[in-house]
Design a protein around this motif. Structure first.
Motif, PDB file in Angstrom:
ATOM      1  N   UNK A  39       0.792  -1.221   0.000  1.00 40.40           N
ATOM      2  CA  UNK A  39       0.000   0.000   0.000  1.00 40.40           C
ATOM      3  C   UNK A  39       0.825   1.271   0.000  1.00 40.40           C
ATOM      4  N   UNK A  40       2.093   1.163   0.353  1.00 44.16           N
ATOM      5  CA  UNK A  40       2.945   2.345   0.419  1.00 44.16           C
ATOM      6  C   UNK A  40       3.665   2.635  -0.896  1.00 44.16           C
ATOM      7  N   UNK A  41       3.603   1.716  -1.833  1.00 44.77           N
ATOM      8  CA  UNK A  41       4.282   1.905  -3.119  1.00 44.77           C
ATOM      9  C   UNK A  41       3.515   2.907  -3.976  1.00 44.77           C
ATOM     10  N   UNK A  42       4.242   3.831  -4.590  1.00 47.23           N
ATOM     11  CA  UNK A  42       3.611   4.846  -5.437  1.00 47.23           C
ATOM     12  C   UNK A  42       4.457   5.097  -6.682  1.00 47.23           C
ATOM     13  N   UNK A  43       3.793   5.560  -7.722  1.00 45.26           N
ATOM     14  CA  UNK A  43       4.486   6.039  -8.909  1.00 45.26           C
ATOM     15  C   UNK A  43       4.649   7.546  -8.790  1.00 45.26           C
ATOM     16  N   UNK A  44       5.816   8.049  -9.120  1.00 46.64           N
ATOM     17  CA  UNK A  44       6.029   9.487  -9.081  1.00 46.64           C
ATOM     18  C   UNK A  44       5.249  10.137 -10.225  1.00 46.64           C
ATOM     19  N   UNK A  45       4.863  11.391 -10.071  1.00 50.12           N
ATOM     20  CA  UNK A  45       4.177  12.098 -11.161  1.00 50.12           C
ATOM     21  C   UNK A  45       4.988  12.096 -12.451  1.00 50.12           C
ATOM     22  N   UNK A  46       6.318  12.204 -12.336  1.00 50.56           N
ATOM     23  CA  UNK A  46       7.158  12.224 -13.535  1.00 50.56           C
ATOM     24  C   UNK A  46       7.141  10.877 -14.251  1.00 50.56           C
ATOM     25  N   UNK A  47       7.087   9.754 -13.494  1.00 45.95           N
ATOM     26  CA  UNK A  47       7.001   8.438 -14.124  1.00 45.95           C
ATOM     27  C   UNK A  47       5.660   8.270 -14.827  1.00 45.95           C
ATOM     28  N   UNK A 245      18.671 -14.818 -17.775  1.00 49.10           N
ATOM     29  CA  UNK A 245      17.623 -14.864 -18.799  1.00 49.10           C
ATOM     30  C   UNK A 245      17.328 -13.503 -19.414  1.00 49.10           C
ATOM     31  N   UNK A 246      17.873 -12.428 -18.830  1.00 52.50           N
ATOM     32  CA  UNK A 246      17.659 -11.086 -19.367  1.00 52.50           C
ATOM     33  C   UNK A 246      18.788 -10.709 -20.315  1.00 52.50           C
ATOM     34  N   UNK A 247      18.474  -9.866 -21.294  1.00 59.93           N
ATOM     35  CA  UNK A 247      19.502  -9.458 -22.255  1.00 59.93           C
ATOM     36  C   UNK A 247      20.268  -8.226 -21.778  1.00 59.93           C
ATOM     37  N   UNK A 248      19.596  -7.338 -21.036  1.00 60.05           N
ATOM     38  CA  UNK A 248      20.220  -6.108 -20.557  1.00 60.05           C
ATOM     39  C   UNK A 248      19.764  -5.801 -19.138  1.00 60.05           C
ATOM     40  N   UNK A 249      20.497  -4.910 -18.485  1.00 61.27           N
ATOM     41  CA  UNK A 249      20.087  -4.530 -17.132  1.00 61.27           C
ATOM     42  C   UNK A 249      20.145  -3.025 -16.924  1.00 61.27           C
ATOM     43  N   UNK A 250      19.282  -2.577 -16.002  1.00 65.81           N
ATOM     44  CA  UNK A 250      19.304  -1.224 -15.460  1.00 65.81           C
ATOM     45  C   UNK A 250      19.482  -1.368 -13.955  1.00 65.81           C
ATOM     46  N   UNK A 251      19.932  -0.323 -13.300  1.00 67.53           N
ATOM     47  CA  UNK A 251      20.281  -0.456 -11.886  1.00 67.53           C
ATOM     48  C   UNK A 251      19.308   0.204 -10.928  1.00 67.53           C
ATOM     49  N   UNK A 252      18.266   0.853 -11.441  1.00 68.44           N
ATOM     50  CA  UNK A 252      17.327   1.519 -10.541  1.00 68.44           C
ATOM     51  C   UNK A 252      16.067   1.931 -11.287  1.00 68.44           C
ATOM     52  N   UNK A 253      15.050   2.320 -10.513  1.00 69.28           N
ATOM     53  CA  UNK A 253      13.821   2.861 -11.089  1.00 69.28           C
ATOM     54  C   UNK A 253      14.127   4.165 -11.829  1.00 69.28           C
ATOM     55  N   UNK A 254      15.045   4.949 -11.297  1.00 69.11           N
ATOM     56  CA  UNK A 254      15.444   6.186 -11.980  1.00 69.11           C
ATOM     57  C   UNK A 254      16.035   5.889 -13.352  1.00 69.11           C
ATOM     58  N   UNK A 255      16.821   4.803 -13.444  1.00 66.21           N
ATOM     59  CA  UNK A 255      17.380   4.400 -14.734  1.00 66.21           C
ATOM     60  C   UNK A 255      16.271   4.021 -15.713  1.00 66.21           C
ATOM     61  N   UNK A 256      15.234   3.369 -15.203  1.00 63.00           N
ATOM     62  CA  UNK A 256      14.091   2.998 -16.049  1.00 63.00           C
ATOM     63  C   UNK A 256      13.470   4.260 -16.643  1.00 63.00           C
ATOM     64  N   UNK A 257      13.246   5.250 -15.792  1.00 60.86           N
ATOM     65  CA  UNK A 257      12.637   6.488 -16.266  1.00 60.86           C
ATOM     66  C   UNK A 257      13.535   7.194 -17.285  1.00 60.86           C
ATOM     67  N   UNK A 258      14.828   7.194 -17.038  1.00 65.99           N
ATOM     68  CA  UNK A 258      15.762   7.818 -17.983  1.00 65.99           C
ATOM     69  C   UNK A 258      15.772   7.090 -19.322  1.00 65.99           C
ATOM     70  N   UNK A 259      15.671   5.770 -19.273  1.00 68.34           N
ATOM     71  CA  UNK A 259      15.601   4.987 -20.508  1.00 68.34           C
ATOM     72  C   UNK A 259      14.322   5.309 -21.273  1.00 68.34           C
ATOM     73  N   UNK A 260      13.216   5.404 -20.548  1.00 66.54           N
ATOM     74  CA  UNK A 260      11.945   5.756 -21.189  1.00 66.54           C
ATOM     75  C   UNK A 260      12.037   7.133 -21.853  1.00 66.54           C
ATOM     76  N   UNK A 261      12.673   8.068 -21.175  1.00 65.12           N
ATOM     77  CA  UNK A 261      12.812   9.406 -21.757  1.00 65.12           C
ATOM     78  C   UNK A 261      13.665   9.360 -23.026  1.00 65.12           C
ATOM     79  N   UNK A 262      14.689   8.510 -23.016  1.00 68.06           N
ATOM     80  CA  UNK A 262      15.511   8.340 -24.216  1.00 68.06           C
ATOM     81  C   UNK A 262      14.672   7.799 -25.373  1.00 68.06           C
ATOM     82  N   UNK A 263      13.784   6.842 -25.082  1.00 68.33           N
ATOM     83  CA  UNK A 263      12.913   6.302 -26.118  1.00 68.33           C
ATOM     84  C   UNK A 263      12.011   7.378 -26.719  1.00 68.33           C
TER      85      UNK A 263
END
Length: 265
Positions: A39-47, A245-263
């Motif tokens: 219940x404490x998990x949230x998505x940031x407005x920027x995500x 089993x994964x082809x690539x890795x990211x190291x954080x949720x922030x990295x995920x958001x940065x990757x999405x912005x790159x896309x």
């Protein structure tokens, strides 16, 4: 072993420049930081903003979670996404929740098992949190101070007669009871690819349950049925065997958001 994604962005140019790309992602630990309780998990407005922009640019954005589908929808709150809950056993389409038929018959058995677990003294370890998700029943032990909590819980569950016809699965500081219907993130990923005629796909996840999707994507890719890459978000809680089993890795949720912005660039 997976490669560092941010050092290999050229690999992803073919997805970035193709509007038919589909993005399928887990939630907790991928789009949102892992929290002490669900219940404490949230998505940031920027995500949320980035997800909205992705859904406007690409063919599909789907969210596949172990949470109940209504919970996923409420947590993200973006119209137009495909929401899948309980590891593929239910999904929301056009505002309606669809439950896989062969799981419904296990609901009475799931309810019986949940009642038994909650009443079992050895399952009530200090810090344990029970979560009844309808089609699944989760036991969270992230807040347990006793380092043997996981072992105590698993030993108790494996000896319960009420669970003999059900599945016992594990994730990050969680044990789940599920129907034995064979649904997992790999199966739902294949269904999404087939039903929506997807040719290019990115899958992001961080947990044991996401390994099923990684393996299925590898299988479909080797068969020439889809062009895809699987991305694991690393943490100290991720077993090393899942990384294989994964082809690539990211190291954080922030990295995920940065990757999405790159896309989106």
């Amino acid at each position: 072993m997976p490669k560092p994604l941010l050092n290999n962005l050229k690999t992803f140019e073919r997805f970035k420049n193709d509007k038919k790309t589909a993005i399928v992602t887990d939630v907790d630990g991928t789009l949102s930081e892992i929290a002490p309780t669900p219940g404490e998990a949230v998505l940031t407005p920027s995500m949320k903003e980035v997800l909205l922009e992705l859904s406007e640019k690409f063919y599909m954005v789907a969210v596949v979670s172990g949470r109940p589908v209504e919970d996923v929808m409420r947590m993200i709150g973006i119209k137009g996404l495909l929401y899948v809950g309980n590891h593929g056993m239910e999904y929301m389409k056009n505002g309606l929740i669809h439950v896989e038929e062969d799981t419904k018959r296990y609901l009475p058995l799931m309810n019986e098992a949940a009642c038994k677990i909650k009443a079992e003294e050895s399952c009530n370890v200090e810090g344990v949190l029970f979560e009844d998700k309808g089609l699944c029943f989760s036991i969270h032990y992230r807040l347990c101070k006793d380092p043997s909590a996981r072992k105590i819980l698993l030993n108790t569950l494996k000896n319960m007669e009420e669970l003999k016809d059900l599945q016992i699965k594990e994730g990050r500081k969680i044990i789940e009871i599920r129907p034995p219907a064979g649904y997992d993130k790999g199966k739902i990923l294949e269904k999404i690819i087939t039903e929506h005629d997807i040719s290019k796909l990115l899958y992001l996840g961080d947990d044991v349950t996401d390994a099923d999707a990684f393996r299925k994507l590898n299988e479909l890719k080797s068969q020439g049925k889809v062009d895809g890459e699987s991305i694991i978000i690393l943490s100290g809680e991720v077993p090393s065997k899942i990384k294989e089993d994964a082809s690539h890795f990211l190291e954080s949720v922030d990295d995920v958001q940065n990757f999405f912005k790159w896309l989106l660039d």
